[in-house]
Scaffold this active site. Structure first.
Site, PDB file in Angstrom:
ATOM      1  N   ILE A  31      41.390  49.965  43.821  1.00  0.00           N
ATOM      2  CA  ILE A  31      42.381  49.133  44.619  1.00  0.00           C
ATOM      3  C   ILE A  31      43.797  48.772  43.722  1.00  0.00           C
ATOM      4  CG2 ILE A  31      40.692  47.828  46.271  1.00  0.00           C
ATOM      5  CD1 ILE A  31      40.900  45.581  44.498  1.00  0.00           C
ATOM      6  N   GLY A  32      43.564  49.232  42.389  1.00  0.00           N
ATOM      7  CA  GLY A  32      44.815  49.147  41.547  1.00  0.00           C
ATOM      8  C   GLY A  32      44.639  49.887  40.528  1.00  0.00           C
ATOM      9  N   SER A  33      45.895  50.129  39.778  1.00  0.00           N
ATOM     10  CA  SER A  33      45.961  50.875  38.476  1.00  0.00           C
ATOM     11  C   SER A  33      47.298  50.148  37.649  1.00  0.00           C
ATOM     12  CB  SER A  33      46.256  52.352  38.914  1.00  0.00           C
ATOM     13  OG  SER A  33      46.547  52.902  37.815  1.00  0.00           O
ATOM     14  N   GLY A  34      46.692  49.594  36.639  1.00  0.00           N
ATOM     15  CA  GLY A  34      47.686  49.051  36.022  1.00  0.00           C
ATOM     16  C   GLY A  34      48.278  49.945  34.627  1.00  0.00           C
ATOM     17  N   VAL A  39      41.557  48.645  38.519  1.00  0.00           N
ATOM     18  CA  VAL A  39      40.904  47.874  39.112  1.00  0.00           C
ATOM     19  C   VAL A  39      40.138  48.335  40.577  1.00  0.00           C
ATOM     20  CG1 VAL A  39      41.182  45.471  40.456  1.00  0.00           C
ATOM     21  CG2 VAL A  39      42.691  45.957  38.599  1.00  0.00           C
ATOM     22  N   LYS A  64      37.555  45.327  36.517  1.00  0.00           N
ATOM     23  CA  LYS A  64      38.761  45.866  36.016  1.00  0.00           C
ATOM     24  C   LYS A  64      37.951  46.541  34.800  1.00  0.00           C
ATOM     25  CE  LYS A  64      43.125  44.094  34.233  1.00  0.00           C
ATOM     26  NZ  LYS A  64      43.784  42.738  34.167  1.00  0.00           N
ATOM     27  N   ASP A 207      54.348  38.436  32.291  1.00  0.00           N
ATOM     28  CA  ASP A 207      54.657  39.412  33.573  1.00  0.00           C
ATOM     29  C   ASP A 207      54.386  38.828  34.792  1.00  0.00           C
ATOM     30  OD1 ASP A 207      55.524  41.820  34.598  1.00  0.00           O
ATOM     31  OD2 ASP A 207      53.713  42.998  34.140  1.00  0.00           O
TER      32      ASP A 207
HETATM   33  N1  ADE Z   1      43.405  43.044  41.282  1.00  0.00           N
HETATM   34  C1  ADE Z   1      44.069  43.765  41.996  1.00  0.00           C
HETATM   35  N2  ADE Z   1      43.905  43.495  43.599  1.00  0.00           N
HETATM   36  C2  ADE Z   1      42.866  42.389  43.300  1.00  0.00           C
HETATM   37  C3  ADE Z   1      42.327  41.653  44.349  1.00  0.00           C
HETATM   38  N3  ADE Z   1      42.439  42.104  45.757  1.00  0.00           N
HETATM   39  N4  ADE Z   1      41.697  40.806  43.901  1.00  0.00           N
HETATM   40  C4  ADE Z   1      41.348  40.537  42.881  1.00  0.00           C
HETATM   41  N5  ADE Z   1      41.772  41.103  41.775  1.00  0.00           N
HETATM   42  C5  ADE Z   1      42.553  42.203  41.923  1.00  0.00           C
END
Ligand code: ADE
Length: 348
Positions: A31-34, A39, A64, A207
């Site tokens: 759901i994410g990429s930092g 993530v 993570k 940030d």
């Molecule tokens: N990090 C990125 N998206 C998230 C989400 N929906 N809930 C918790 N942490 C996150």
């Protein structure tokens, strides 16, 4: 006075009670990429404390992990983030740690598990609700010129509509998933509350931006990514990704941080002002018309972001205080919280 938490990281422990067994963790879609990691959404199976019989609940979580599983430097950073999160108490406006999988770290298996926020990040959430936004702030005529700024930065006189002044059509909007002016005010106060709490740790975020605030299905804001407190301390940290230079979030950074890489509560307050701008524009890019290489000069000349359409004059005054060139003049988060509460009391 306590040292910033990241300077105490060497003395922080990872308490064993946070350990999660790998077999209880189900890892689902990304759901994410930092800058340093990924993530994923997932589920944690755990015994239901309310149940008499053996019954397991499947708790939605965010997981993570590091971008490269065998990179020692990335693993050390994530472990430091984990220790910092363990040391910070729970707060409703800060994302909280659930646990971690650390026993097989040497084999590249290392996960940090936090609570899951159903509505994702605040920036995308705001943008998604632009079409159905319910505005209760009206213009009250001619703009006034704010003489405190070098470049004329007009303040538009605005006031909130009281309930009895609202038209039939605005009053009859279905409550629920749509956003209104009062939601924006609530987000502003919730984020100030979370930041006041972090500043007291003391933990400097470095940030703060709408993209790093998560939102739950009941419109609770939770500040995320505060554990990566060291990320921009020197050039090495943001060059870690493939050894290439990764852009600094200059549009959210106080000018003195851009120059010195120093971050304080007052530089977080500047970023908070930018986050307010994102909130009251429903997700506009800050200084959208100014290219990166002109930003420094733009700010030095006294120019700032314009007053957002959905922003009350008194809140624009708060934003501009957050963007004062001198950090000592900017409010701290405690002052921001008091200012917002007074504003809500006066206008609600
Ligand atoms: N990090 C990125 N998206 C998230 C989400 N929906 N809930 C918790 N942490 C996150």
């Amino acid at each position: 006075k306590l040292l910033p938490i990241e300077e105490r990281a060497d003395y922080l422990r990872y308490p064993e009670e946070f350990e999660i067994a790998r077999e209880n963790l189900e890892i689902c879609e990304k759901i994410g990429s930092g800058m340093f990691g990924f993530v994923n959404k997932g589920y944690l199976s755990m015994a239901d404390p309310k149940s008499q019989i053996e019954y397991k609940t499947r708790l939605p979580v965010a997981i993570k992990s590091t971008k490269k599983s065998f990179d020692m430097e990335l693993q050390t950073m994530l472990f430091e983030e984990l220790k910092i999160m363990c040391a910070i108490e729970k707060h409703p406006n800060v994302i909280s740690l659930i646990g971690a999988v650390t026993t097989n770290m040497r084999k590249g298996e290392f996960y940090l598990v936090t609570e899951y926020a159903d509505n994702g990040d605040l920036l995308n959430y705001l943008r998604k609700h632009r079409e159905t936004f319910h505005n209760t702030l009206i213009d009250m005529g001619e703009p006034v010129i704010d003489e405190n700024y070098l470049v004329p930065n007009s303040i538009k006189k605005k006031k909130y509509l009281f309930d009895d002044q609202q038209t039939e059509s605005t009053r009859l909007l279905p409550s629920g998933d749509h956003l209104s002016t009062s939601d924006l005010l609530s987000f502003a106060l919730q984020i100030a509350n979370g930041m006041e709490f972090l500043a007291a740790v003391p933990c400097v975020h470095r940030d703060l931006a709408a993209r790093n605030v998560l939102i739950t299905s009941s419109k609770i804001c939770r500040i995320a990514d505060f554990g990566l407190a060291k990320r921009y301390t020197d050039k090495n940290y943001y060059r870690i990704k493939n050894g290439k230079q990764v852009n600094l979030p200059v549009r959210w950074m106080a000018p003195e941080s851009v120059q010195t890489y120093k971050f304080t509560e007052k530089t977080d307050v500047w970023s908070y002002g930018i986050t307010l701008y994102e909130i009251f524009t429903l997700g506009n890019r800050p200084y959208a018309q100014v290219p990166n290489e002109q930003l420094e000069e733009f700010l030095r000349s006294g120019m700032r972001n314009e007053q957002p359409e959905y922003c009350h004059d008194d809140l624009y005054a708060l934003m501009k205080n957050c963007w004062h060139k001198s950090p000592d003049v900017r409010p701290n988060f405690n002052t921001c919280v008091h200012y917002l509460k007074a504003h809500l009391k006066e206008c609600a």
